[in-house]
Design a protein around this motif. Structure first.
Motif, short mmCIF file in Angstrom:
data_model
loop_
_atom_site.label_atom_id
_atom_site.label_comp_id
_atom_site.label_asym_id
_atom_site.label_seq_id
_atom_site.Cartn_x
_atom_site.Cartn_y
_atom_site.Cartn_z
N ILE A 145 0.84 -1.21 0.00
CA ILE A 145 0.00 0.00 0.00
C ILE A 145 0.87 1.26 0.00
N LEU A 146 1.93 1.27 0.81
CA LEU A 146 2.79 2.45 0.88
C LEU A 146 3.48 2.73 -0.44
N THR A 147 3.96 1.68 -1.11
CA THR A 147 4.72 1.90 -2.35
C THR A 147 3.85 2.01 -3.58
N ARG A 148 2.88 1.13 -3.72
CA ARG A 148 2.10 1.09 -4.96
C ARG A 148 0.86 1.98 -4.95
N ILE A 149 0.33 2.27 -3.78
CA ILE A 149 -0.88 3.08 -3.74
C ILE A 149 -0.57 4.50 -3.28
N GLU A 150 0.24 4.63 -2.21
CA GLU A 150 0.56 5.96 -1.70
C GLU A 150 1.77 6.58 -2.42
N GLY A 151 2.50 5.79 -3.19
CA GLY A 151 3.57 6.34 -4.01
C GLY A 151 4.89 6.59 -3.31
N LEU A 152 5.11 5.99 -2.14
CA LEU A 152 6.39 6.16 -1.46
C LEU A 152 7.46 5.32 -2.16
N SER A 153 8.69 5.77 -2.07
CA SER A 153 9.79 4.95 -2.58
C SER A 153 10.00 3.79 -1.61
N HIS A 154 10.77 2.80 -2.05
CA HIS A 154 11.04 1.67 -1.17
C HIS A 154 11.84 2.13 0.05
N ALA A 155 12.73 3.11 -0.14
CA ALA A 155 13.51 3.63 0.98
C ALA A 155 12.61 4.32 2.00
N GLU A 156 11.66 5.12 1.51
CA GLU A 156 10.73 5.81 2.41
C GLU A 156 9.84 4.81 3.15
N ALA A 157 9.40 3.77 2.43
CA ALA A 157 8.55 2.75 3.05
C ALA A 157 9.34 1.97 4.10
N SER A 158 10.63 1.74 3.83
CA SER A 158 11.43 1.00 4.82
C SER A 158 11.57 1.80 6.10
N GLU A 159 11.69 3.12 6.00
CA GLU A 159 11.75 3.97 7.20
C GLU A 159 10.43 3.92 7.96
N THR A 160 9.33 4.01 7.23
CA THR A 160 8.01 4.01 7.85
C THR A 160 7.72 2.68 8.55
N LEU A 161 8.10 1.58 7.90
CA LEU A 161 7.80 0.25 8.45
C LEU A 161 8.85 -0.23 9.44
N GLY A 162 10.02 0.39 9.42
CA GLY A 162 11.09 -0.03 10.32
C GLY A 162 11.76 -1.32 9.88
N VAL A 163 11.77 -1.57 8.57
CA VAL A 163 12.45 -2.76 8.02
C VAL A 163 13.43 -2.29 6.95
N PRO A 188 3.95 -10.15 -14.00
CA PRO A 188 4.79 -9.52 -15.03
C PRO A 188 6.26 -9.72 -14.71
N ASN A 189 7.08 -9.55 -15.76
CA ASN A 189 8.53 -9.61 -15.58
C ASN A 189 8.96 -8.47 -14.69
N PRO A 190 10.09 -8.63 -13.94
CA PRO A 190 10.56 -7.54 -13.09
C PRO A 190 10.84 -6.27 -13.88
N GLU A 191 11.24 -6.39 -15.17
CA GLU A 191 11.52 -5.20 -15.96
C GLU A 191 10.24 -4.42 -16.26
N GLU A 192 9.09 -5.10 -16.26
CA GLU A 192 7.83 -4.43 -16.55
C GLU A 192 7.26 -3.74 -15.35
N ARG A 193 7.72 -4.14 -14.14
CA ARG A 193 7.20 -3.52 -12.92
C ARG A 193 8.05 -2.33 -12.59
N ASP A 194 7.42 -1.29 -12.01
CA ASP A 194 8.18 -0.16 -11.52
C ASP A 194 8.48 -0.40 -10.07
N GLY A 195 9.73 -0.13 -9.63
CA GLY A 195 10.11 -0.44 -8.26
C GLY A 195 10.06 0.72 -7.42
#
Length: 195
Positions: A145-163, A188-195
């Motif tokens: 939800i944080l990355t795909r719906i709210e648009g946070l980067s993985h780094a921002e989500a890791s800070e929020t979740l504490g992981v 989908p292939n990993p290249e087709e997904r946005d990270g």
């Protein structure tokens, strides 16, 4: 014939460079976040684009041949970032227009008209995805939800979740795979997904 500086002029020149680099570092530390916020708000840049443009503006300022000629360094930085954001916006518009025109030329226009069948199908898919999300473990669901719906980067989500950031990436990948499986679609292939 090489021109050599006497010791006093050389020391003054070195002091000027050190002073400029220090002030640029202070400017970066003090203004980077507000510059990124400005770019996000005024140009609707995604977080990654805004950060990249801000970094590029600082790089351009650091490469400026005559820093002493800039009266207001902060205004110069904002103007540089603004111009870069406008250029980025124009290039994205041109790319989008090219994509649309090339699809039209090849007869590959997508029909996005809303029909009752499409609306019903969309509602069913959303209901399946929501049900799948509710059944997921909490960390996986929150990372998705944080990355795909709210648009946070993985780094921002890791800070929020504490992981860690890799943990967020794994949670998001597993959540996406779960949702695709629930919808009966291939992952989908990993290249087709946005990270």
């Amino acid at each position: 014939m090489a021109v050599s500086l006497d010791r006093t002029k050389k020391r003054d020149a070195e002091a000027l460079c050190i002073g400029y680099n220090d002030s640029l570092r202070k400017l970066y530390d003090g203004c980077f976040d507000s510059l990124v916020g400005y770019l996000r708000a005024h140009f609707r840049s995604c977080p990654h684009q805004a950060e990249e443009i801000a970094h590029n503006a600082f790089e351009r300022m650091a490469a400026h041949k005559k820093p002493g000629t800039v009266d207001n360094i902060r205004a110069f930085l904002w103007r540089t970032a603004r111009n870069m954001a406008l250029s980025d916006l124009r290039s994205r518009r041109v790319a989008q227009r090219y994509l649309i025109e090339s699809r039209q030329a090849l007869g590959q226009e997508d029909d996005h008209s809303l029909t009752p069948e499409r609306i019903l199908s969309g509602k069913e898919q959303v209901a399946i995805a929501v049900s799948c999300l509710r059944a997921m473990p909490e960390q996986r669901r929150r990372a998705f939800i944080l990355t795909r719906i709210e648009g946070l980067s993985h780094a921002e989500a890791s800070e929020t979740l504490g992981v860690s950031r890799p943990a967020v990436s794994k949670h998001v990948a597993r959540a996406a795979a779960d949702i695709y499986a629930a919808l009966g679609e291939d992952t989908p292939n990993p290249e087709e997904r946005d990270g």
